[in-house]
Design a protein around this motif. Structure first.
Motif, PDB file in Angstrom:
ATOM      1  N   ALA A  73      12.654  85.635  26.438  1.00 27.13           N
ATOM      2  CA  ALA A  73      14.010  85.268  26.017  1.00 27.13           C
ATOM      3  C   ALA A  73      14.704  86.433  25.323  1.00 27.13           C
ATOM      4  O   ALA A  73      15.903  86.669  25.515  1.00 27.13           O
ATOM      5  N   ASP A  74      13.943  87.190  24.527  1.00 32.46           N
ATOM      6  CA  ASP A  74      14.517  88.342  23.821  1.00 32.46           C
ATOM      7  C   ASP A  74      15.020  89.399  24.805  1.00 32.46           C
ATOM      8  O   ASP A  74      16.123  89.931  24.650  1.00 32.46           O
ATOM      9  N   THR A  75      14.226  89.695  25.822  1.00 26.95           N
ATOM     10  CA  THR A  75      14.625  90.700  26.810  1.00 26.95           C
ATOM     11  C   THR A  75      15.805  90.219  27.640  1.00 26.95           C
ATOM     12  O   THR A  75      16.731  90.993  27.936  1.00 26.95           O
ATOM     13  N   LEU A  76      15.796  88.956  28.032  1.00 23.26           N
ATOM     14  CA  LEU A  76      16.922  88.415  28.796  1.00 23.26           C
ATOM     15  C   LEU A  76      18.208  88.486  27.965  1.00 23.26           C
ATOM     16  O   LEU A  76      19.261  88.911  28.468  1.00 23.26           O
TER      17      LEU A  76
ATOM     18  N   ILE B  73      16.913  84.205  38.369  1.00 22.08           N
ATOM     19  CA  ILE B  73      16.219  84.951  37.324  1.00 22.08           C
ATOM     20  C   ILE B  73      14.770  84.495  37.342  1.00 22.08           C
ATOM     21  O   ILE B  73      14.488  83.290  37.316  1.00 22.08           O
ATOM     22  N   PHE B  74      13.847  85.454  37.419  1.00 21.33           N
ATOM     23  CA  PHE B  74      12.420  85.126  37.459  1.00 21.33           C
ATOM     24  C   PHE B  74      11.698  85.743  36.272  1.00 21.33           C
ATOM     25  O   PHE B  74      11.930  86.914  35.943  1.00 21.33           O
TER      26      PHE B  74
ATOM     27  N   PHE C 146      16.876  79.714  37.211  1.00 26.97           N
ATOM     28  CA  PHE C 146      15.729  80.329  36.548  1.00 26.97           C
ATOM     29  C   PHE C 146      14.438  79.706  37.050  1.00 26.97           C
ATOM     30  O   PHE C 146      14.325  78.485  37.140  1.00 26.97           O
ATOM     31  N   GLU C 147      13.471  80.575  37.381  1.00 27.74           N
ATOM     32  CA  GLU C 147      12.146  80.106  37.797  1.00 27.74           C
ATOM     33  C   GLU C 147      11.098  81.076  37.278  1.00 27.74           C
ATOM     34  O   GLU C 147      11.388  82.243  36.998  1.00 27.74           O
ATOM     35  N   ASP C 148       9.888  80.601  37.144  1.00 31.28           N
ATOM     36  CA  ASP C 148       8.777  81.440  36.706  1.00 31.28           C
ATOM     37  C   ASP C 148       7.805  81.608  37.854  1.00 31.28           C
ATOM     38  O   ASP C 148       7.427  80.630  38.513  1.00 31.28           O
ATOM     39  N   CYS C 149       7.411  82.864  38.114  1.00 34.77           N
ATOM     40  CA  CYS C 149       6.479  83.130  39.211  1.00 34.77           C
ATOM     41  C   CYS C 149       5.178  82.355  39.042  1.00 34.77           C
ATOM     42  O   CYS C 149       4.552  81.949  40.023  1.00 34.77           O
ATOM     43  N   GLY C 150       4.775  82.151  37.791  1.00 33.09           N
ATOM     44  CA  GLY C 150       3.543  81.409  37.540  1.00 33.09           C
ATOM     45  C   GLY C 150       3.603  79.953  37.954  1.00 33.09           C
ATOM     46  O   GLY C 150       2.566  79.296  38.092  1.00 33.09           O
ATOM     47  N   CYS C 151       4.819  79.441  38.161  1.00 36.15           N
ATOM     48  CA  CYS C 151       4.990  78.049  38.610  1.00 36.15           C
ATOM     49  C   CYS C 151       5.155  77.957  40.126  1.00 36.15           C
ATOM     50  O   CYS C 151       5.296  76.848  40.663  1.00 36.15           O
TER      51      CYS C 151
ATOM     52  N   LEU D 272      17.015  88.960  38.969  1.00 33.24           N
ATOM     53  CA  LEU D 272      16.493  89.653  37.792  1.00 33.24           C
ATOM     54  C   LEU D 272      15.040  89.244  37.624  1.00 33.24           C
ATOM     55  O   LEU D 272      14.736  88.052  37.516  1.00 33.24           O
ATOM     56  N   LEU D 273      14.148  90.228  37.636  1.00 37.02           N
ATOM     57  CA  LEU D 273      12.722  89.972  37.439  1.00 37.02           C
ATOM     58  C   LEU D 273      12.334  90.424  36.039  1.00 37.02           C
ATOM     59  O   LEU D 273      12.494  91.597  35.692  1.00 37.02           O
ATOM     60  N   ILE D 274      11.828  89.493  35.243  1.00 31.29           N
ATOM     61  CA  ILE D 274      11.403  89.799  33.878  1.00 31.29           C
ATOM     62  C   ILE D 274       9.881  89.655  33.821  1.00 31.29           C
ATOM     63  O   ILE D 274       9.346  88.548  33.771  1.00 31.29           O
ATOM     64  N   GLY D 275       9.191  90.793  33.854  1.00 33.37           N
ATOM     65  CA  GLY D 275       7.737  90.765  33.757  1.00 33.37           C
ATOM     66  C   GLY D 275       7.318  90.487  32.322  1.00 33.37           C
ATOM     67  O   GLY D 275       7.844  91.091  31.381  1.00 33.37           O
TER      68      GLY D 275
END
Length: 335
Positions: A212-215, A232-233, A260-265, A305-308
């Motif tokens: 959240a901080d980086t986004l 946004i991932f 928004f989605e998470d690759c882990g999901c 947007l990919l947020i690792g």
């Protein structure tokens, strides 16, 4: 040359490096998951006829880098530098893979943020004019990572529901100064965020504040609101961490739930019993280098947007009762 405002965490690239090719590989569990059709290679088991899990991970990383460069009808010698890393002590699997590849190499450790970190660092090197073609890559192996970070894999320790399943796989992206494909237009370098969580089974909640901080920082620096992106991932927050990011952003006045989605999901099916979802360097690596990249090429998305996300603890820090420092790096990829 890249453009950067003083005092900001984000970079907007004047000449966006092009992602000209990607490749990924997964194990049998990944192949049976939701994105099984988006892998270049799938192994029949987690050893692949090798004598250890660590050797298998080295094989996976070597294989995807070779495959990615072959897919653009090029030679391995065209890669001027490889930016890569994994989860193991001293980047063990990466070092042995790069020994076999014999290419200039910069090792990176960002835990599960390593794929985004490798693309960020590679894009800076290409945009800065230092290289014309580089590879960014990352890998993880469920059995090797579990043995290092938690318990002997063979012990079969029961995992709590909030725990995630480390992905067995690897991904590689070729970044070029010129060519066809989506470009990396901007990036945000994350900073360490630590809210005091000490439970290493609870990595999604530990990493969510960093994501959240980086986004938020990306939005402030670039002026790009969440709606600017088709999707946004995040890397591997899992179901619990994903929900927390949505909640934090709503508290800041932004609703990202629709894109928004998470690759882990996205990797495992519910019946595969991965609990809260996938984790590991390969979580975002296999999803980006497979499914996401294909959606961009097909113009189903034009801006993502990919947020690792990475948990920077170690067995030593955990044994010394330290909390879990986390980080997140973002890369904007656009057609």
């Amino acid at each position: 040359m890249m453009q950067k405002k003083q005092g900001k965490q984000s970079i907007v690239f004047a000449c966006p490096p092009v992602i000209t090719s990607t490749a990924n590989i997964g194990g049998p569990m990944e192949g049976q998951g939701l994105l099984g059709d988006y892998f270049d290679h799938l192994m029949e088991d987690n050893l692949n006829n090798l004598s250890s899990w660590e050797k298998c991970e080295s094989y996976m990383l070597e294989r995807v880098i070779k495959t990615a460069i072959e897919k653009e009808n090029n030679e391995l010698s065209a890669i001027e530098c490889v930016f890569a890393g994994d989860l193991l002590n001293q980047l063990m699997s990466t070092h042995f893979a790069l020994r076999a590849l014999s290419r200039p190499f910069l090792g990176l450790y960002g835990a599960c943020s390593t794929m985004a970190l490798s693309m960020l660092a590679g894009a800076m090197a290409v945009d800065g004019g230092f290289f014309q073609k580089v590879a960014g890559a990352a890998s993880s192996h469920h059995d090797a990572a579990e043995r290092q970070y938690r318990f002997p894999t063979e012990l079969g320790v029961q995992r709590p529901p909030i725990a995630q399943w480390t992905v067995t796989g690897a991904g590689a992206a070729i970044l070029s100064a010129t060519g066809n494909g989506p470009g990396i237009t901007a990036a945000t370098v994350g900073k360490i965020v630590d809210l005091g969580i000490k439970d290493t089974n609870s990595l999604g909640p530990a990493m969510a504040p960093a994501a959240a901080d980086t986004l938020w920082q990306h939005i402030q620096d670039t002026g790009r609101q969440p709606a600017y992106y088709d999707m946004i991932f995040t890397g591997d927050l899992g179901s619990v961490g994903k929900a927390l990011v949505i909640e934090v952003m709503r508290e800041k006045g932004l609703d990202i739930a629709d894109n928004f989605e998470d690759c882990g999901c996205m990797i495992y099916r519910e019946e595969q019993d991965a609990h809260a979802g996938a984790s590991g360097c390969a979580s975002s690596a296999v999803v980006f280098c497979g499914y996401i990249y294909q959606m961009l090429l097909q113009r189903k998305w034009r801006k993502i947007l990919l947020i690792g996300t990475g948990s920077l603890h170690s067995p030593t820090s955990y044994q010394q009762k330290e909390s879990i420092p986390c980080i997140a790096h973002a890369v904007a990829v656009e057609m």
